[in-house]
Design an enzyme around this catalytic site. Structure first.
Site: not given
Ligand code: NAD
Length: 360
Positions: A141, A191, A223, A247, A251
């Site tokens: 980000y 990852k 994943d 992030d 959620d």
């Protein structure tokens, strides 16, 4: 010695839930003779109205000085057409930047009484108790270079996922230390089968783990983690993630619990000087659709007070008392409208706060 706590109620239901949170803080402070001095300041739209800007310098100075900050919520549709520097949400970004809030801690707990509010099956989500520790100021980000360009006649968009070792180290320490207040297990998410930044992440997390031999560490690829989080959420304790993975996962995990009005969060800052800054805020916004109607669920805000005692004041005992009072209220079927089911006793914000105070 007295300890200052800065309260920033903000806008909309932020003011209503902050008032309830303040009552709980005052009650606990008085009962345990903690000598907490609460100072309230305007923020967001309320600060624009009174002082002409969403985050006045004197408010920021008070936050930096006290190091313990509670924030209700900001946001007011009256400012929707205002220029960016005169929008309430600008205060949030300004605070996060100035306090260098590099770690976000989001507890995800399912209350058995609210399980039917989730879209997942009872047997999967019963007794879920996860703490997501998300890196907040680095990664893709913020990484450079980034941009939109035309290359060889094609439009391209690009971003950079980059982490320095010190950034991974400090967020890892937060996760390991937090896990010691829980069941002592950390799952680091990356990852590393594809990304070099994740390979460094994994190496640094392993190095930090050597200082926490009492904590059990494992690693999961993002994943697989996304899948396991809905398949076997009960098996997780602390989830340690970079900015983007956190992030998305936070959620996803929020959906395990049912209502946004139940979710507290804590952020840890790295500003210079002694000690760390802690910012405590519900996950929800200012909810203009129900503001001023005594309809807001104050339990996320009250949950923030529990986190404040746990992480800034080192009083896990008081944090647990508050969380147990919330559980008790729910188990008696007392609900605000957002979490009500058939047979609930539906109450307003103030009555819900009183119910928690009575059971403390
Ligand atoms: P929101 O979280 O304010 O509301 C989303 C929905 O959830 C609404 O229907 C609302 O009534 C409901 N809701 C939220 N909190 C609730 C509670 N405690 N009890 C009962 N119901 C609750 O999100 P939004 O509508 O997207 O945003 C409204 C404003 O809040 C915007 O200005 C936005 O920028 C701001 N916002 C601020 C923060 C923050 O201050 N940290 C976070 C998110 C959004």
């Amino acid at each position: 010695m007295s300890q200052k706590v800065v309260f920033l109620p903000g806008d909309g239901i932020g003011k209503e839930v902050a008032a309830g949170a303040r009552q709980v803080l005052d009650e606990c402070s008085g009962r345990h003779q903690l000598n907490l001095q609460v100072e309230e300041y305007d923020l967001g739209g309320t600060a624009i109205d009174k002082h002409g800007e969403p985050l006045p310098q004197f408010v920021l100075d008070a936050c930096l000085e006290s190091k313990i900050v509670f924030l209700g919520a900001v946001g007011d549709p009256r400012f929707d057409a205002s220029p960016p520097h005169l929008r309430p949400e600008k205060a949030l970004l300004g605070l996060r930047k100035a306090l260098e809030l590099f770690a976000n801690l989001r507890p995800i707990r399912t209350y058995s009484e609210l399980i039917d509010a989730s879209t997942l099956k009872r047997e999967v989500i019963e007794d879920v108790d996860i703490l997501i520790v998300r890196e907040l100021t680095g990664g893709i980000y913020f990484g450079e270079p980034r941009g939109l360009e035309t290359r060889s006649g094609n439009r391209v968009g690009f971003n950079t996922e980059i982490y320095a070792d010190y950034e991974v180290e400090r967020i890892s320490r937060i996760a390991f230390e937090a896990s010691r207040l829980r069941s002592g297990r950390v799952t680091s998410v990356d990852k590393s089968n594809v990304l070099e930044s994740s390979q460094l992440w994994r190496v640094v997390v392993e190095e930090v783990a050597k200082d926490y031999s009492d904590v059990k560490l494992d690693h999961l690829l993002i994943d697989n983690c996304a899948m396991q989080l809905v398949a076997r959420p009960r098996s997780f304790d602390v989830l340690l993630t970079n900015n983007m993975f956190g992030d998305i996962l936070s959620d996803e995990a929020a959906m395990l619990t049912g209502s946004i009005g139940m979710l507290p969060s804590a952020s840890v800052g790295a500003t210079g000087g002694e000690g760390r800054v802690g910012l405590y805020e519900p996950v929800h916004g200012s909810a203009p659709d129900i503001a001023g109607q005594d309809k807001a669920n104050p339990l996320a805000a009250i949950g923030c007070v529990a986190l404040l005692f746990r992480y800034s004041l080192d009083r896990d005992d008081i944090a647990c008392q508050i969380e147990q009072a919330i559980e008790k209220v729910l188990s008696e079927g007392i609900r605000t409208g957002d979490i009500a089911v058939a047979g609930s006793r539906v109450v307003g914000t103030c009555e819900m706060v009183d119910a928690v105070l009575e059971r403390l």
